[in-house]
Write a protein that holds these residues in place. Structure first.
Motif, PDB file in Angstrom:
ATOM      1  N   PHE A   1     -89.010  62.682 -20.436  1.00  0.00           N
ATOM      2  CA  PHE A   1     -88.132  63.562 -19.673  1.00  0.00           C
ATOM      3  C   PHE A   1     -87.233  62.737 -18.748  1.00  0.00           C
ATOM      4  O   PHE A   1     -87.384  61.525 -18.623  1.00  0.00           O
ATOM      5  CB  PHE A   1     -88.964  64.536 -18.841  1.00  0.00           C
ATOM      6  CG  PHE A   1     -89.542  65.684 -19.631  1.00  0.00           C
ATOM      7  CD1 PHE A   1     -89.450  66.975 -19.159  1.00  0.00           C
ATOM      8  CD2 PHE A   1     -90.190  65.478 -20.841  1.00  0.00           C
ATOM      9  CE1 PHE A   1     -89.976  68.047 -19.864  1.00  0.00           C
ATOM     10  CE2 PHE A   1     -90.728  66.529 -21.561  1.00  0.00           C
ATOM     11  CZ  PHE A   1     -90.626  67.814 -21.069  1.00  0.00           C
ATOM     12  N   LYS A   2     -86.332  63.433 -18.082  1.00  0.00           N
ATOM     13  CA  LYS A   2     -85.442  62.803 -17.134  1.00  0.00           C
ATOM     14  C   LYS A   2     -86.148  62.676 -15.783  1.00  0.00           C
ATOM     15  O   LYS A   2     -87.352  62.902 -15.679  1.00  0.00           O
ATOM     16  CB  LYS A   2     -84.165  63.638 -17.004  1.00  0.00           C
ATOM     17  CG  LYS A   2     -82.906  62.859 -16.653  1.00  0.00           C
ATOM     18  CD  LYS A   2     -81.680  63.773 -16.759  1.00  0.00           C
ATOM     19  CE  LYS A   2     -80.405  63.008 -16.465  1.00  0.00           C
ATOM     20  NZ  LYS A   2     -79.208  63.898 -16.592  1.00  0.00           N
ATOM     21  N   GLU A   3     -85.405  62.359 -14.755  1.00  0.00           N
ATOM     22  CA  GLU A   3     -86.016  62.202 -13.428  1.00  0.00           C
ATOM     23  C   GLU A   3     -86.572  63.520 -12.909  1.00  0.00           C
ATOM     24  O   GLU A   3     -86.129  64.602 -13.304  1.00  0.00           O
ATOM     25  CB  GLU A   3     -84.995  61.650 -12.433  1.00  0.00           C
ATOM     26  CG  GLU A   3     -83.967  62.661 -11.939  1.00  0.00           C
ATOM     27  CD  GLU A   3     -82.797  62.849 -12.891  1.00  0.00           C
ATOM     28  OE1 GLU A   3     -81.893  63.630 -12.559  1.00  0.00           O
ATOM     29  OE2 GLU A   3     -82.802  62.206 -13.961  1.00  0.00           O
ATOM     30  N   LYS A   4     -87.541  63.412 -12.036  1.00  0.00           N
ATOM     31  CA  LYS A   4     -88.128  64.596 -11.430  1.00  0.00           C
ATOM     32  C   LYS A   4     -87.360  64.991 -10.176  1.00  0.00           C
ATOM     33  O   LYS A   4     -86.875  64.143  -9.436  1.00  0.00           O
ATOM     34  CB  LYS A   4     -89.594  64.340 -11.064  1.00  0.00           C
ATOM     35  CG  LYS A   4     -90.499  64.064 -12.251  1.00  0.00           C
ATOM     36  CD  LYS A   4     -91.928  63.807 -11.798  1.00  0.00           C
ATOM     37  CE  LYS A   4     -92.831  63.510 -12.983  1.00  0.00           C
ATOM     38  NZ  LYS A   4     -94.211  63.225 -12.555  1.00  0.00           N
ATOM     39  N   LYS A   5     -87.252  66.294  -9.978  1.00  0.00           N
ATOM     40  CA  LYS A   5     -86.655  66.830  -8.765  1.00  0.00           C
ATOM     41  C   LYS A   5     -87.583  67.887  -8.207  1.00  0.00           C
ATOM     42  O   LYS A   5     -87.896  68.862  -8.902  1.00  0.00           O
ATOM     43  CB  LYS A   5     -85.274  67.434  -9.048  1.00  0.00           C
ATOM     44  CG  LYS A   5     -84.229  66.428  -9.493  1.00  0.00           C
ATOM     45  CD  LYS A   5     -82.889  67.113  -9.737  1.00  0.00           C
ATOM     46  CE  LYS A   5     -81.833  66.115 -10.199  1.00  0.00           C
ATOM     47  NZ  LYS A   5     -80.529  66.794 -10.469  1.00  0.00           N
ATOM     48  N   GLU A   6     -88.026  67.690  -6.987  1.00  0.00           N
ATOM     49  CA  GLU A   6     -88.941  68.627  -6.333  1.00  0.00           C
ATOM     50  C   GLU A   6     -90.167  68.898  -7.199  1.00  0.00           C
ATOM     51  O   GLU A   6     -90.627  70.036  -7.326  1.00  0.00           O
ATOM     52  CB  GLU A   6     -88.217  69.939  -5.994  1.00  0.00           C
ATOM     53  CG  GLU A   6     -87.055  69.750  -5.025  1.00  0.00           C
ATOM     54  CD  GLU A   6     -86.341  71.051  -4.720  1.00  0.00           C
ATOM     55  OE1 GLU A   6     -86.711  72.082  -5.326  1.00  0.00           O
ATOM     56  OE2 GLU A   6     -85.440  71.046  -3.867  1.00  0.00           O
ATOM     57  N   GLY A   7     -90.666  67.843  -7.806  1.00  0.00           N
ATOM     58  CA  GLY A   7     -91.901  67.943  -8.581  1.00  0.00           C
ATOM     59  C   GLY A   7     -91.726  68.442 -10.006  1.00  0.00           C
ATOM     60  O   GLY A   7     -92.708  68.592 -10.727  1.00  0.00           O
ATOM     61  N   ILE A   8     -90.489  68.716 -10.427  1.00  0.00           N
ATOM     62  CA  ILE A   8     -90.245  69.217 -11.787  1.00  0.00           C
ATOM     63  C   ILE A   8     -89.512  68.152 -12.594  1.00  0.00           C
ATOM     64  O   ILE A   8     -88.499  67.605 -12.141  1.00  0.00           O
ATOM     65  CB  ILE A   8     -89.417  70.513 -11.762  1.00  0.00           C
ATOM     66  CG1 ILE A   8     -90.169  71.604 -11.007  1.00  0.00           C
ATOM     67  CG2 ILE A   8     -89.111  70.975 -13.186  1.00  0.00           C
ATOM     68  CD1 ILE A   8     -89.386  72.888 -10.854  1.00  0.00           C
TER      69      ILE A   8
END
Length: 578
Positions: free
Chosen positions: A355-362
């Motif tokens: 996946f791509k980078e995580k944002k706010e745990g997602i």
């Protein structure tokens, strides 16, 4: 300001599916991405096998439409060997496949899709007497009487569900978007839908029994072999054919008295969306053709569902299908390379890039690169939608008398223009129209089988010399599954499988973008949809469910934050191991 919505997992489907959507400040979907987060490795497992065994293994691709994978695999080997099956075998295969269609469509509408239209909590507010009147109204439009419509029945349904609500035991009715403004049915209409939901639970058990009469068991029947079928004693026994027919007649009654009226009801209440083409998607439709009506080889036989291609929603033109124009692209799929290959030359070499980078745990999909385990099939370099609606569209475009009759009758009874078919509502209606037609035709096949056996024909298998036909060969089995066009391609060398590829309906529909960044059917159907509440994206669920997703056979699993849980190595001769 735009909002990036992630729905993972999509529930009430077979398998693991993730949908991501970019929604603008007006709550309109501008971009959509479909990702299967599970790996299908059956093709690799089949390498090195005796081709006669492929069907029993290939049916494990799915736990729902097992019999159709089984039959397509067997047909691919029959095509390679040049084997034509006898009439009894053709009829029995049609009966098994037809029962699968009825089972699948009824289960889909009521137990997987209905809760996208029916708000269970509002059904508890309904007046049972008014619900009876409402049910009779929609049944009249369908030209029939209402199924199980009585005040006592509707009151009993309310009491039963109310009891569960008070106990906090909602079970399958829990964690839904109850109360969403995207629901449009009245309390009485919701109660009718809930009642039929419960009735369909019993019916699906009965239809599964019908499948097992000739298949031996359900799921994963075991009576189809290269050259014919093995259920000789069931074919010879009039009581078994009669039992099968009795069950189908019950399903026929339910389809006409409950299923069709419910689709009229939902379609009318969502008529504005249907007329606006919400969920219409690609507008390109494909059907391989299915259900042989004569005893010539399957690739030459006249079909109940004719094959063909319709482009840009233009019913005035239909193009002949050429299997050599089918390819699979992996530009945005988790496989090695960027190949666009015909299934005979297809490769299944995993290349999971994450996946791509995580944002706010997602963790978000890396949509600029590879983002799904599903490949992107193309027909003559075009994206296609497959499924019941596609079969109806191609049938009408072909001028098929039977299909045209059922489609035009449905539209006429509902006072609906043809253009409503090109929508989420239309896709759902297409499945119901097909169900009515299938129920009627299956009963005719029952009578045809009984008459053929009574006339003294007990042949169920075509003999062939495996040692002579199996050395070096290739073949395909191409027909339809309940969810759409399904093909199995096999290459054989020295009597063993050297390459095997299956392109399944949800590969066509649920695929990611292709090498030209053109969307797959799910993705295209979502773009332009207005969502009432991005935090409760019921509209996304409803449209995706209208395709009846079936994404099965995972050997790789990730959690909701993209963390790797386990890695599995596939051994073609020994299954898989951690």
């Amino acid at each position: 300001m735009s909002k990036h919505v992630v729905i993972d997992p999509i529930t009430r489907i077979e398998g693991h599916l993730r949908i991501e959507a970019v929604i603008d400040e007006n709550n309109v979907i501008k971009e959509a991405f479909s990702s299967s987060t599970m790996f299908r490795g059956i093709e690799e497992i089949l390498k090195g096998r005796d081709p006669r065994d492929c069907g029993l293994l290939a049916m494990r691709i799915c736990g729902v439409c097992t019999g159709t994978h089984y039959q397509r695999s067997i047909e691919a080997v029959e095509h390679a060997f040049g084997v034509t099956i006898p009439k009894n075998a053709r009829l029995v295969r049609n009966l098994m496949q037809g029962a699968l269609y009825l089972h699948d469509h009824i289960v889909h509408f009521y137990h997987l899709h209905a809760l996208d239209w029916v708000d269970i909590t509002k059904a508890l507010e309904a007046d049972p007497k008014k619900a009876v009147e409402e049910a009779q109204k929609w049944a009249k439009i369908a030209g029939t009487r209402a199924w199980n419509a009585s005040e006592d029945n509707y009151k009993e349904v309310q009491d039963r569900v109310t009891k569960y609500v008070k106990q906090g035991r909602l079970g399958v009715f829990g964690n839904a978007y109850w109360g969403s403004k995207a629901y449009k049915l009245t309390p009485e209409q919701n109660l009718i839908g809930l009642s039929h939901y419960l009735d369909a639970l019993d019916l699906q058990r009965r239809i599964a029994k019908a499948q097992a009469i000739f298949g031996g068991k359900n799921p994963h029947p075991q009576s189809i072999v290269v050259g014919g079928v093995t259920c000789v004693q069931d074919i010879k026994n009039p009581a078994r054919i009669a039992e099968f027919k009795d069950i189908i007649q019950l399903a026929q009654k339910f389809t006409k008295q409950a299923y069709l009226p419910d689709v009229y009801m939902a379609g009318t209440m969502y008529a504005d969306e249907a007329l606006a083409g919400v969920g219409g998607g690609l507008g390109n439709f494909m059907c391989y053709g299915d259900f042989n009506l004569d005893d010539t080889p399957f690739y030459e036989a006249k079909k109940l569902f004719p094959s063909g291609i319709v482009l840009n929603k233009d019913l005035s033109k239909v193009y002949d299908l050429d299997q050599s124009k089918i390819t699979e692209d992996v530009t945005h799929s988790w496989y090695e390379g960027n190949d666009n290959l015909h299934p005979f030359d297809g490769k299944t070499n995993p290349n999971y890039t994450g996946f791509k980078e995580k944002k706010e745990g997602i963790a978000y999909l890396d949509t600029d690169k590879k983002y799904s385990w599903i490949k992107s099939p193309l027909y003559d370099d075009q994206r296609m939608e497959v499924g019941p609606l596609a079969r109806m569209i191609v049938g009408v475009a072909r001028g098929d008398e039977r299909i045209t009759k059922y489609v035009t009758t449905f539209l006429k009874n509902g006072n609906l223009p043809t253009k409503v078919l090109f929508s989420t509502v239309g896709r759902t209606a297409g499945r119901a129209i097909e169900s009515e037609m299938m129920a009627d035709v299956i009963i005719q096949w029952c009578d045809e089988l009984a008459a053929n056996v009574a006339a003294g024909d007990l042949s169920t298998w075509t003999e062939f010399d495996f040692d002579k036909v199996s050395k070096d060969a290739q073949g395909y089995g191409m027909a339809e599954a309940p969810r759409g066009s399904l093909g199995h391609w096999v290459k054989i060398k020295d009597g063993k499988v050297v390459n095997y590829q299956a392109v399944v309906p949800s590969t066509w529909n649920a695929a990611p973008k292709d090498y030209k960044n053109r969307m797959g059917a799910y993705e295209a159907s979502l773009v332009g949809t207005k969502v009432v509440d991005p935090d409760q994206p019921l509209e996304i669920i409803r449209t995706v469910h209208s395709f009846d997703p079936c994404i099965a056979c995972a050997v790789h699993i990730v959690d909701t934050k993209g963390k790797e849980l386990a890695v599995y190595k596939v051994d073609p001769l020994g299954g898989c191991r951690a």
